[in-house]
Motif scaffolding. Structure first.
Motif, PDB file in Angstrom:
ATOM      1  N   GLY A 128      -5.155  -1.575   2.277  1.00  0.00           N
ATOM      2  CA  GLY A 128      -5.454  -1.435   3.631  1.00  0.00           C
ATOM      3  C   GLY A 128      -5.852  -2.837   4.335  1.00  0.00           C
ATOM      4  N   ALA A 129      -6.616  -3.522   3.558  1.00  0.00           N
ATOM      5  CA  ALA A 129      -7.129  -4.770   4.187  1.00  0.00           C
ATOM      6  C   ALA A 129      -5.753  -5.936   4.139  1.00  0.00           C
ATOM      7  CB  ALA A 129      -7.880  -5.448   3.182  1.00  0.00           C
ATOM      8  N   LEU A 130      -4.908  -5.368   3.172  1.00  0.00           N
ATOM      9  CA  LEU A 130      -3.477  -6.396   3.096  1.00  0.00           C
ATOM     10  C   LEU A 130      -2.734  -5.692   4.365  1.00  0.00           C
ATOM     11  CD1 LEU A 130      -2.633  -6.949  -0.411  1.00  0.00           C
ATOM     12  CD2 LEU A 130      -3.350  -8.555   1.111  1.00  0.00           C
ATOM     13  N   ILE A 163       0.841   0.258  14.546  1.00  0.00           N
ATOM     14  CA  ILE A 163       0.795   1.489  13.779  1.00  0.00           C
ATOM     15  C   ILE A 163       0.207   1.075  12.341  1.00  0.00           C
ATOM     16  CG2 ILE A 163       2.121   3.247  12.832  1.00  0.00           C
ATOM     17  CD1 ILE A 163       1.945   3.656  15.661  1.00  0.00           C
ATOM     18  N   ILE A 164       1.003  -0.191  11.972  1.00  0.00           N
ATOM     19  CA  ILE A 164       0.630  -0.457  10.456  1.00  0.00           C
ATOM     20  C   ILE A 164      -0.793  -0.936  10.266  1.00  0.00           C
ATOM     21  CG2 ILE A 164       1.192  -2.348   8.778  1.00  0.00           C
ATOM     22  CD1 ILE A 164       4.135  -2.114   9.689  1.00  0.00           C
ATOM     23  N   TYR A 165      -1.330  -1.712  11.332  1.00  0.00           N
ATOM     24  CA  TYR A 165      -2.727  -1.800  11.552  1.00  0.00           C
ATOM     25  C   TYR A 165      -3.629  -0.742  11.321  1.00  0.00           C
ATOM     26  CZ  TYR A 165      -6.909  -4.023  12.958  1.00  0.00           C
ATOM     27  OH  TYR A 165      -8.354  -4.735  13.026  1.00  0.00           O
ATOM     28  N   PHE A 166      -3.231   0.271  12.296  1.00  0.00           N
ATOM     29  CA  PHE A 166      -3.934   1.437  12.221  1.00  0.00           C
ATOM     30  C   PHE A 166      -4.090   2.293  10.975  1.00  0.00           C
ATOM     31  CE2 PHE A 166      -4.142   6.145  12.857  1.00  0.00           C
ATOM     32  CZ  PHE A 166      -5.369   6.241  13.415  1.00  0.00           C
ATOM     33  N   LEU A 167      -3.050   2.261  10.356  1.00  0.00           N
ATOM     34  CA  LEU A 167      -2.947   2.995   8.850  1.00  0.00           C
ATOM     35  C   LEU A 167      -3.718   2.071   7.927  1.00  0.00           C
ATOM     36  CD1 LEU A 167       0.979   3.973   8.721  1.00  0.00           C
ATOM     37  CD2 LEU A 167      -1.177   5.288   9.372  1.00  0.00           C
ATOM     38  N   LEU A 187      -7.268   3.317   6.124  1.00  0.00           N
ATOM     39  CA  LEU A 187      -7.255   3.373   4.762  1.00  0.00           C
ATOM     40  C   LEU A 187      -8.672   2.718   4.029  1.00  0.00           C
ATOM     41  CD1 LEU A 187      -3.743   2.299   2.964  1.00  0.00           C
ATOM     42  CD2 LEU A 187      -5.189   4.328   2.531  1.00  0.00           C
ATOM     43  N   ILE A 188      -8.917   1.628   5.006  1.00  0.00           N
ATOM     44  CA  ILE A 188     -10.206   0.936   4.716  1.00  0.00           C
ATOM     45  C   ILE A 188     -11.482   1.887   4.887  1.00  0.00           C
ATOM     46  CG2 ILE A 188     -11.668  -0.957   5.456  1.00  0.00           C
ATOM     47  CD1 ILE A 188      -9.258  -2.639   6.046  1.00  0.00           C
ATOM     48  N   ALA A 193     -11.295   5.142   5.517  1.00  0.00           N
ATOM     49  CA  ALA A 193     -11.649   6.498   4.816  1.00  0.00           C
ATOM     50  C   ALA A 193     -12.176   6.312   3.376  1.00  0.00           C
ATOM     51  CB  ALA A 193     -10.070   7.011   4.834  1.00  0.00           C
ATOM     52  N   PHE A 194     -11.671   5.355   2.618  1.00  0.00           N
ATOM     53  CA  PHE A 194     -11.729   5.222   1.023  1.00  0.00           C
ATOM     54  C   PHE A 194     -13.283   4.659   1.159  1.00  0.00           C
ATOM     55  CE2 PHE A 194      -7.538   6.161   0.622  1.00  0.00           C
ATOM     56  CZ  PHE A 194      -7.630   6.936  -0.548  1.00  0.00           C
ATOM     57  N   ASP A 195     -13.874   3.679   1.980  1.00  0.00           N
ATOM     58  CA  ASP A 195     -15.033   3.641   2.091  1.00  0.00           C
ATOM     59  C   ASP A 195     -16.073   4.477   2.233  1.00  0.00           C
ATOM     60  OD1 ASP A 195     -17.221   1.109   2.253  1.00  0.00           O
ATOM     61  OD2 ASP A 195     -17.316   1.969   4.401  1.00  0.00           O
ATOM     62  N   LYS A 196     -15.970   5.341   3.104  1.00  0.00           N
ATOM     63  CA  LYS A 196     -16.831   6.504   3.328  1.00  0.00           C
ATOM     64  C   LYS A 196     -16.463   7.459   1.940  1.00  0.00           C
ATOM     65  CE  LYS A 196     -17.592   4.846   7.294  1.00  0.00           C
ATOM     66  NZ  LYS A 196     -18.799   3.964   7.175  1.00  0.00           N
ATOM     67  N   MET A 197     -15.485   7.783   1.348  1.00  0.00           N
ATOM     68  CA  MET A 197     -15.524   8.487   0.472  1.00  0.00           C
ATOM     69  C   MET A 197     -16.256   7.679  -0.798  1.00  0.00           C
ATOM     70  SD  MET A 197     -11.517  10.180  -0.074  1.00  0.00           S
ATOM     71  CE  MET A 197     -10.669   8.932   0.773  1.00  0.00           C
ATOM     72  N   PHE A 198     -16.048   6.618  -0.889  1.00  0.00           N
ATOM     73  CA  PHE A 198     -16.858   5.793  -1.875  1.00  0.00           C
ATOM     74  C   PHE A 198     -18.457   6.148  -1.751  1.00  0.00           C
ATOM     75  CE2 PHE A 198     -19.116   2.100  -3.409  1.00  0.00           C
ATOM     76  CZ  PHE A 198     -18.712   2.412  -4.995  1.00  0.00           C
ATOM     77  N   ASN A 199     -18.957   5.842  -0.598  1.00  0.00           N
ATOM     78  CA  ASN A 199     -20.250   6.011  -0.188  1.00  0.00           C
ATOM     79  C   ASN A 199     -20.830   7.430  -0.549  1.00  0.00           C
ATOM     80  OD1 ASN A 199     -20.870   3.537   0.941  1.00  0.00           O
ATOM     81  ND2 ASN A 199     -20.143   3.793   2.792  1.00  0.00           N
TER      82      ASN A 199
END
Length: 110
Positions: free
Chosen positions: A6-8, A17-21, A25-26, A28-34
């Motif tokens: 997501g950072a890349l 659109i690519i920036y939003f996606l 990713l950044i 969503a997965f940060d929140k799931m990790f938390n």
């Protein structure tokens, strides 16, 4: 891995659109990790110590946005923003791989 992708995507985005996606990713997965860390620490940490460790973990989780802002603000006059994000991403991946290698070596040495 998904946060790194997501950072890349945000660093190299040529349209919104690519920036939003990448941003999704950044986040969503940060929140799931938390959520994963919160559920895991309840099982691992003794109840009497839970308050102290929860405070420390919340502090560490909440330090990253201001720290990232400080790094970007410090270097944006010298390096373009895309390069800063890519360098930070590479540094985060290397730190993560180092931590994983350390953890695996500790587990296998038992």
């Amino acid at each position: 891995m998904a946060i790194s992708i997501g950072a890349l995507m945000t660093a190299l985005a040529s349209n919104y659109i690519i920036y939003f996606l990448g941003f999704v990713l950044i986040i969503a997965f940060d929140k799931m990790f938390n959520i994963f860390v919160r559920s895991l620490r309840v099982k691992v940490i003794p109840p009497i110590e839970l308050g102290k460790t929860t405070g420390l973990i919340v502090l560490l989780n909440n330090m990253s946005p201001p720290l990232a802002g400080l790094i970007v603000a410090s270097f944006v006059g010298f390096i373009d923003l895309q390069s800063i994000v890519i360098y930070l991403n590479i540094a985060a991946v290397l730190l993560g791989l180092g931590a994983l290698n350390y953890a695996v070596s500790k587990v296998t040495s038992w």
